[in-house]
Write an enzyme that holds these catalytic residues in place. Structure first.
Site, mmCIF file in Angstrom:
data_model
loop_
_atom_site.group_PDB
_atom_site.id
_atom_site.type_symbol
_atom_site.label_atom_id
_atom_site.label_comp_id
_atom_site.label_asym_id
_atom_site.label_seq_id
_atom_site.Cartn_x
_atom_site.Cartn_y
_atom_site.Cartn_z
ATOM 1 N N THR A 85 0.842 -1.204 0.000
ATOM 2 C CA THR A 85 0.000 0.000 0.000
ATOM 3 C C THR A 85 0.875 1.251 0.000
ATOM 4 O O THR A 85 1.975 1.233 0.533
ATOM 5 C CB THR A 85 -0.866 -0.045 1.276
ATOM 6 O OG1 THR A 85 -1.788 -1.108 1.128
ATOM 7 C CG2 THR A 85 -1.609 1.254 1.529
ATOM 8 N N ARG A 87 -14.271 -7.246 0.026
ATOM 9 C CA ARG A 87 -13.469 -6.899 1.203
ATOM 10 C C ARG A 87 -12.836 -5.498 1.048
ATOM 11 O O ARG A 87 -12.261 -5.165 0.023
ATOM 12 C CB ARG A 87 -12.371 -7.947 1.382
ATOM 13 C CG ARG A 87 -11.449 -7.715 2.586
ATOM 14 C CD ARG A 87 -10.213 -6.934 2.246
ATOM 15 N NE ARG A 87 -9.344 -6.754 3.420
ATOM 16 C CZ ARG A 87 -8.298 -5.943 3.449
ATOM 17 N NH1 ARG A 87 -7.969 -5.253 2.394
ATOM 18 N NH2 ARG A 87 -7.572 -5.813 4.543
ATOM 19 N N VAL A 88 -12.953 -4.692 2.072
ATOM 20 C CA VAL A 88 -12.319 -3.371 2.098
ATOM 21 C C VAL A 88 -11.491 -3.288 3.370
ATOM 22 O O VAL A 88 -11.956 -3.666 4.447
ATOM 23 C CB VAL A 88 -13.383 -2.244 2.092
ATOM 24 C CG1 VAL A 88 -12.711 -0.882 2.193
ATOM 25 C CG2 VAL A 88 -14.248 -2.317 0.830
ATOM 26 N N GLY A 89 -10.272 -2.807 3.250
ATOM 27 C CA GLY A 89 -9.388 -2.676 4.418
ATOM 28 C C GLY A 89 -9.485 -1.287 5.032
ATOM 29 O O GLY A 89 -10.467 -0.550 4.844
ATOM 30 N N ASP A 90 -8.446 -0.923 5.763
ATOM 31 C CA ASP A 90 -8.455 0.350 6.496
ATOM 32 C C ASP A 90 -8.157 1.565 5.626
ATOM 33 O O ASP A 90 -8.545 2.686 5.972
ATOM 34 C CB ASP A 90 -7.392 0.302 7.604
ATOM 35 C CG ASP A 90 -5.990 0.097 7.021
ATOM 36 O OD1 ASP A 90 -5.833 -0.779 6.136
ATOM 37 O OD2 ASP A 90 -5.058 0.805 7.419
HETATM 38 N N1 ASP Z 1 -3.855 -1.789 4.818
HETATM 39 C C1 ASP Z 1 -4.041 -2.404 3.547
HETATM 40 C C2 ASP Z 1 -5.299 -3.235 3.557
HETATM 41 O O1 ASP Z 1 -5.526 -3.933 4.522
HETATM 42 C C3 ASP Z 1 -2.915 -3.283 3.135
HETATM 43 C C4 ASP Z 1 -1.551 -2.659 3.229
HETATM 44 O O2 ASP Z 1 -1.331 -1.709 3.966
HETATM 45 O O3 ASP Z 1 -0.666 -3.129 2.512
HETATM 46 O O4 ASP Z 1 -6.025 -3.238 2.576
#
Ligand code: ASP
Length: 307
Positions: free
Chosen positions: A175, A203-206
């Site tokens: 990221t 799915r969605v992350g932070d």
């Molecule tokens: N935080 C990102 C997610 O979980 C992944 C990452 O930081 O590489 O989608």
């Protein structure tokens, strides 16, 4: 009006980089790409531009680089597509915009900024976000633009193992993000990602979740996170750093260390963050072996590192 010292930090993901795969040539390529993005962002600041523009320009450059898991280098989801998430946060305007699950958009960070600047909303997701992207006139690219051999291999391996990976099986996360303070003292943050390899069910992350992966408020701090997104959402990491500064009057560096090495880590949340405040140099903290990063401090020194 007193002028602030412009500073900036960027990251290209945190985790456990595979030292075997990261040959000296690869490390050089990563560090050069990070330095180039930092240079682009800093030149905005040095020309009297706003932190808002600096973070967006730096992230845009990283999105165009196939080495990172954002924009062009985004990982494959379960269906073999690239679903991207991004968030832009302006302390100056006290505004934020985010998109989740968009495909084909060359620079998701520009789309996130469009949400903030041209709609009454903050967060667009899925089919609606895609329709907004299609109507935005922002550049869209064919699937071939997003195809990278090593991401494709990772996806095939992840699918065969029926696993969901944070970018790489070896848990390196790619990221990208940026934080900056401009000469006016305004703060901004931007983060962009392709999420997890083989991710399913939207799915969605932070990353696009304001307060979890990205946060900016003038006179307080701007934060961009990277790591295992589910944990960063559960611990509202970016805002938790801000809360430590605001409520406990903690120095930013102490707040960042406390959050990253505290509950987050105790509960298994691996990753890190970059942050800037109204004074001082950028803060970069991670609780795992590596974080791709580069920054310019208050004295104007440039740094770039992986481990
Ligand atoms: N935080 C990102 C997610 O979980 C992944 C990452 O930081 O590489 O989608």
């Amino acid at each position: 009006m007193s002028r602030s010292v412009p500073v900036m930090a960027i990251h290209g993901g945190a985790g456990t980089p595979d030292r075997a795969r990261l040959t000296p040539e690869m490390q050089k390529a990563y560090l050069e790409a990070l330095q180039e993005a930092l240079k682009i962002g800093c030149s905005v600041l040095d020309n009297g531009g706003f932190a808002d523009d600096a973070v967006v320009e730096a992230v845009k450059s990283l999105e165009d680089c196939p080495l990172f898991n954002a924009g062009r280098g985004s990982v494959f989801n379960h269906e073999g597509r690239h679903e991207m998430d991004a968030c832009y946060a302006s302390g100056r305007l006290r505004n934020t915009g985010a998109v989740a699950g968009v495909c084909r958009v060359r620079n998701p960070i520009l789309l996130a900024r469009r949400v903030a600047e041209t709609t009454p909303h903050v967060f667009l997701a899925g089919a609606g976000a895609q329709a907004f992207a299609d109507a935005s006139g922002l550049p869209q690219m064919p699937d071939s633009w997003f195809f990278t051999e090593h991401r494709h291999l990772q996806w095939q391996e992840a699918r065969a193992a029926e696993e969901i990976w944070l970018d790489h099986g070896e848990r390196k996360m790619g990221t990208v993000g940026a934080v900056a303070r401009d000469i006016f003292g305004h703060l901004a943050a931007a983060t962009s990602t392709g999420g997890m390899t083989n991710k399913k069910f939207g799915r969605v992350g932070d990353t696009p979740v304001y307060g979890a992966g990205t946060f900016a408020e003038d006179d307080l701090c701007a934060v961009s996170c990277t790591g295992h997104g589910e944990y960063f959402i559960r611990h509202v990491v970016a805002h938790d750093v801000a809360a430590h500064v605001r409520l406990l009057r903690m120095p930013l560096s102490e707040a960042a260390w406390k959050v990253v090495y505290g509950n987050l880590m105790a509960h298994g949340g691996e990753g890190g963050l970059i942050a800037v405040g109204p004074l001082g140099s950028p803060v970069l903290v991670f609780n795992c072996p590596g974080m791709f990063r580069a920054w310019r401090d208050e004295e104007g020194n440039i740094f770039a590192a992986i481990f």
